[in-house]
Design a protein around this motif. Structure first.
Motif, PDB file in Angstrom:
ATOM      1  N   GLY A   3      -7.394   1.634   9.191  1.00  0.00           N
ATOM      2  CA  GLY A   3      -7.847   1.557  10.573  1.00  0.00           C
ATOM      3  C   GLY A   3      -6.709   1.718  11.565  1.00  0.00           C
ATOM      4  N   PRO A   4      -6.636   0.854  12.567  1.00  0.00           N
ATOM      5  CA  PRO A   4      -5.629   0.971  13.631  1.00  0.00           C
ATOM      6  C   PRO A   4      -4.196   0.827  13.094  1.00  0.00           C
ATOM      7  N   ALA A   5      -3.245   1.285  13.877  1.00  0.00           N
ATOM      8  CA  ALA A   5      -1.830   1.217  13.501  1.00  0.00           C
ATOM      9  C   ALA A   5      -1.387  -0.244  13.359  1.00  0.00           C
ATOM     10  N   ALA A   6      -0.552  -0.484  12.352  1.00  0.00           N
ATOM     11  CA  ALA A   6      -0.035  -1.832  12.116  1.00  0.00           C
ATOM     12  C   ALA A   6       1.453  -1.751  11.788  1.00  0.00           C
ATOM     13  N   PRO A   7       2.288  -1.387  12.767  1.00  0.00           N
ATOM     14  CA  PRO A   7       3.727  -1.291  12.494  1.00  0.00           C
ATOM     15  C   PRO A   7       4.317  -2.636  12.091  1.00  0.00           C
ATOM     16  N   LEU A   8       5.136  -2.601  11.061  1.00  0.00           N
ATOM     17  CA  LEU A   8       5.815  -3.771  10.509  1.00  0.00           C
ATOM     18  C   LEU A   8       4.865  -4.744   9.817  1.00  0.00           C
ATOM     19  N   ARG A   9       3.548  -4.575   9.997  1.00  0.00           N
ATOM     20  CA  ARG A   9       2.580  -5.514   9.430  1.00  0.00           C
ATOM     21  C   ARG A   9       1.617  -4.824   8.477  1.00  0.00           C
ATOM     22  N   PHE A  10       1.931  -3.602   8.097  1.00  0.00           N
ATOM     23  CA  PHE A  10       1.006  -2.781   7.313  1.00  0.00           C
ATOM     24  C   PHE A  10       0.594  -3.469   6.010  1.00  0.00           C
ATOM     25  N   ALA A  11       1.548  -4.035   5.273  1.00  0.00           N
ATOM     26  CA  ALA A  11       1.244  -4.642   3.976  1.00  0.00           C
ATOM     27  C   ALA A  11       0.301  -5.826   4.121  1.00  0.00           C
ATOM     28  N   ALA A  12       0.472  -6.646   5.166  1.00  0.00           N
ATOM     29  CA  ALA A  12      -0.372  -7.823   5.348  1.00  0.00           C
ATOM     30  C   ALA A  12      -1.745  -7.460   5.909  1.00  0.00           C
ATOM     31  N   VAL A  13      -1.760  -6.549   6.866  1.00  0.00           N
ATOM     32  CA  VAL A  13      -3.027  -6.188   7.528  1.00  0.00           C
ATOM     33  C   VAL A  13      -3.981  -5.506   6.558  1.00  0.00           C
ATOM     34  N   TYR A  14      -3.467  -4.673   5.665  1.00  0.00           N
ATOM     35  CA  TYR A  14      -4.324  -3.911   4.755  1.00  0.00           C
ATOM     36  C   TYR A  14      -4.182  -4.370   3.305  1.00  0.00           C
ATOM     37  N   ALA A  15      -3.883  -5.654   3.127  1.00  0.00           N
ATOM     38  CA  ALA A  15      -3.749  -6.190   1.769  1.00  0.00           C
ATOM     39  C   ALA A  15      -5.069  -6.173   1.012  1.00  0.00           C
ATOM     40  N   HIS A  16      -6.189  -6.099   1.742  1.00  0.00           N
ATOM     41  CA  HIS A  16      -7.504  -6.090   1.093  1.00  0.00           C
ATOM     42  C   HIS A  16      -7.896  -4.713   0.564  1.00  0.00           C
ATOM     43  N   VAL A  17      -7.117  -3.697   0.885  1.00  0.00           N
ATOM     44  CA  VAL A  17      -7.426  -2.329   0.450  1.00  0.00           C
ATOM     45  C   VAL A  17      -6.740  -2.078  -0.892  1.00  0.00           C
ATOM     46  N   PRO A  18      -7.484  -1.802  -1.960  1.00  0.00           N
ATOM     47  CA  PRO A  18      -6.864  -1.613  -3.279  1.00  0.00           C
ATOM     48  C   PRO A  18      -5.827  -0.487  -3.303  1.00  0.00           C
ATOM     49  N   GLU A  19      -6.104   0.595  -2.562  1.00  0.00           N
ATOM     50  CA  GLU A  19      -5.164   1.713  -2.548  1.00  0.00           C
ATOM     51  C   GLU A  19      -3.817   1.308  -1.942  1.00  0.00           C
ATOM     52  N   VAL A  20      -3.850   0.427  -0.955  1.00  0.00           N
ATOM     53  CA  VAL A  20      -2.598  -0.037  -0.339  1.00  0.00           C
ATOM     54  C   VAL A  20      -1.811  -0.892  -1.328  1.00  0.00           C
ATOM     55  N   VAL A  21      -2.497  -1.730  -2.076  1.00  0.00           N
ATOM     56  CA  VAL A  21      -1.821  -2.540  -3.087  1.00  0.00           C
ATOM     57  C   VAL A  21      -1.173  -1.645  -4.145  1.00  0.00           C
ATOM     58  N   ALA A  22      -1.952  -0.659  -4.625  1.00  0.00           N
ATOM     59  CA  ALA A  22      -1.418   0.271  -5.621  1.00  0.00           C
ATOM     60  C   ALA A  22      -0.257   1.074  -5.044  1.00  0.00           C
ATOM     61  N   PHE A  23      -0.381   1.471  -3.782  1.00  0.00           N
ATOM     62  CA  PHE A  23       0.685   2.218  -3.090  1.00  0.00           C
ATOM     63  C   PHE A  23       2.000   1.445  -3.146  1.00  0.00           C
ATOM     64  N   HIS A  24       1.942   0.164  -2.814  1.00  0.00           N
ATOM     65  CA  HIS A  24       3.159  -0.634  -2.786  1.00  0.00           C
ATOM     66  C   HIS A  24       3.732  -0.856  -4.183  1.00  0.00           C
ATOM     67  N   PHE A  25       2.880  -1.045  -5.154  1.00  0.00           N
ATOM     68  CA  PHE A  25       3.392  -1.258  -6.511  1.00  0.00           C
ATOM     69  C   PHE A  25       4.062   0.001  -7.062  1.00  0.00           C
ATOM     70  N   VAL A  26       3.502   1.162  -6.770  1.00  0.00           N
ATOM     71  CA  VAL A  26       4.145   2.414  -7.185  1.00  0.00           C
ATOM     72  C   VAL A  26       5.510   2.546  -6.508  1.00  0.00           C
ATOM     73  N   TYR A  27       5.551   2.266  -5.213  1.00  0.00           N
ATOM     74  CA  TYR A  27       6.805   2.368  -4.453  1.00  0.00           C
ATOM     75  C   TYR A  27       7.840   1.378  -4.967  1.00  0.00           C
ATOM     76  N   TRP A  28       7.441   0.143  -5.178  1.00  0.00           N
ATOM     77  CA  TRP A  28       8.395  -0.869  -5.644  1.00  0.00           C
ATOM     78  C   TRP A  28       8.933  -0.527  -7.026  1.00  0.00           C
ATOM     79  N   ALA A  29       8.062  -0.076  -7.908  1.00  0.00           N
ATOM     80  CA  ALA A  29       8.503   0.263  -9.267  1.00  0.00           C
ATOM     81  C   ALA A  29       9.539   1.380  -9.241  1.00  0.00           C
ATOM     82  N   ALA A  30       9.247   2.428  -8.455  1.00  0.00           N
ATOM     83  CA  ALA A  30      10.184   3.553  -8.372  1.00  0.00           C
ATOM     84  C   ALA A  30      11.480   3.131  -7.696  1.00  0.00           C
ATOM     85  N   LEU A  31      11.391   2.346  -6.620  1.00  0.00           N
ATOM     86  CA  LEU A  31      12.578   1.939  -5.869  1.00  0.00           C
ATOM     87  C   LEU A  31      13.481   1.046  -6.717  1.00  0.00           C
ATOM     88  N   ILE A  32      12.912   0.017  -7.345  1.00  0.00           N
ATOM     89  CA  ILE A  32      13.727  -0.912  -8.122  1.00  0.00           C
ATOM     90  C   ILE A  32      14.391  -0.195  -9.288  1.00  0.00           C
TER      91      ILE A  32
END
Length: 413
Positions: free
Chosen positions: A131-160
């Motif tokens: 939905g609306p823009a959530a700068p700096l708060r994206f992870a918390a605002v859209y934590a209920h969206v499964p794709e956002v959770v998967a997005f972060h886990f893919v990013y964290w795995a690759a980054l670490i």
């Protein structure tokens, strides 16, 4: 409240980093080295990361492209790209890893990791119902969206994974032509490790905000916003590391320039053609640009030295180099700084310069190239500095004196 604090800090860091990237990009025009290109690229990308993460820019870019949270994809993607740059730099800095065949194998092994993560992150972000823009708060605002959770886990795995590998490679650095440089840069590498540590702090806080908002009764937006402070601290630590490396490099370049002036004076400044018209060579000078870009001035000085040595070729005698080889075992065997080819070059050019000054005829059976002509490009600066330092060495002076005895015609009776 945190947006008010973060906005000016982000814009300041973005301006400084983009400015440094532009300076490095300009230097690429004079030094077409992969390491310099990658450094310029990573600085520009890092500047864009802070620019796009600034809330006002975040919203403006989202409105412009019709995807309010597109910067939530661009910032992590650019961060992975920066790590990929650093990963590649560690390969280029190691002599055993910079051969084309080895680089191709490394790219074949790690390319799919970076590219796969970027493709997966893009697909998840595009598919997520945001939905609306959530700068700096994206992870918390859209934590209920499964794709956002998967997005972060893919990013964290690759980054670490890639950060750990890059740090491990940093501990094995071996910069061509500067074997002791890594030991001198321990403090800078320490700050670099601190920077990476703060990146992991960002990951940890974002993970708490994401998982806490997903399972808890309220969204942890404050924690998500605070995670960006870890990135700011990481950038500050990285800039301290970069600044210390730049200062050490400039100090080394200025020292080498001072050492090379004696060799430059011998082969260039005393050239009769230069004395007649001093504008035919660049000659060491200070300008607004070279005052800050010591590497450009040093490269010009080295180019002039090579050119001056070439103009001495009619007097390149094989005698000084042979005499150095004969005298070195008994005179310089115990000297740790001794370099036989640098000493041979010093004796050869010193004799040639003296012969030219004395207007002696050209040597008949002269050398076709200097003893150090086959030095690898990355070791050229070190070789020239050693040559300059050995101009007054007793072995070199004795070898030159022997050459004069051989080439001086006997006096008529």
């Amino acid at each position: 409240m945190i947006e008010t604090v973060v906005t000016p800090i982000n814009l300041f860091i973005a301006a400084v980093t983009l400015g440094l990237g532009a300076v490095k990009a300009r230097a690429v025009r004079q030094q077409r080295e992969w390491t310099l290109k990658l450094t310029a690229s990573v600085l520009i990308i890092a500047g864009l990361i802070f620019l796009l993460a600034t809330p006002v820019v975040y919203r403006a870019v989202g409105n412009a492209v019709g995807s309010p949270n597109v910067c939530a994809l661009l910032v992590p993607a650019m961060t992975l790209t920066c790590v990929g740059h650093a990963h590649l730099l560690t390969q280029l800095w190691r002599e055993d890893r910079r051969r084309p065949a080895v680089l191709r194998r490394t790219a074949a092994r790690w390319g799919p990791v970076y590219l796969g993560a970027l493709i997966a992150m893009t697909a998840l972000h595009v598919h997520a119902p945001l939905g609306p823009a959530a700068p700096l708060r994206f992870a918390a605002v859209y934590a209920h969206v499964p794709e956002v959770v998967a997005f972060h886990f893919v990013y964290w795995a690759a980054l670490i994974t890639t950060v750990i590998v890059t740090v491990r490679e940093c501990t094995k650095l071996s910069i061509p032509g500067r074997p002791g440089l890594v030991d001198e840069l321990k403090q800078a590498i320490g700050w670099f490790a601190v920077a990476l540590g703060f990146d992991l702090v960002n990951v940890g806080l974002t993970a708490v905000a994401l998982l806490g908002s997903k399972t808890g009764p309220q969204r942890l937006e404050g924690i998500a916003e605070s995670a960006w402070l870890g990135t700011i601290a990481s950038c500050i630590a990285a800039n301290i590391a970069l600044a210390s490396m730049v200062l050490r490099s400039r100090r080394a370049e200025r020292g080498d320039r001072r050492r090379l002036l004696a060799l430059h004076d011998l082969v260039v400044s005393r050239d009769p053609a230069v004395e007649a018209d001093p504008h035919i060579v660049l000659a060491p000078r200070w300008s607004l640009w070279t005052g800050f870009d010591t590497s450009l001035e040093l490269n010009s000085l080295m180019a002039e030295i090579h050119d001056g040595c070439g103009r001495l070729s009619p007097w390149w005698s094989h005698v000084p180099a042979a005499a150095v080889s004969r005298l070195a075992p008994e005179r310089a065997a115990d000297e740790t700084s001794w370099n036989i080819r640098a000493a041979q070059d010093a004796a050869t050019v010193l004799y040639a310069a003296q012969a030219r000054t004395a207007a002696q005829p050209a040597v008949r059976d002269r050398l076709t190239k200097l003893p150090g002509a086959d030095i690898e490009p990355h070791a050229d600066r070190r070789h020239l500095v050693q040559t300059a330092l050995l101009l007054n060495h007793p072995v070199v002076l004795e070898a030159v004196a022997l050459a004069h005895q051989v080439h001086t015609p006997p006096a008529p009776r």
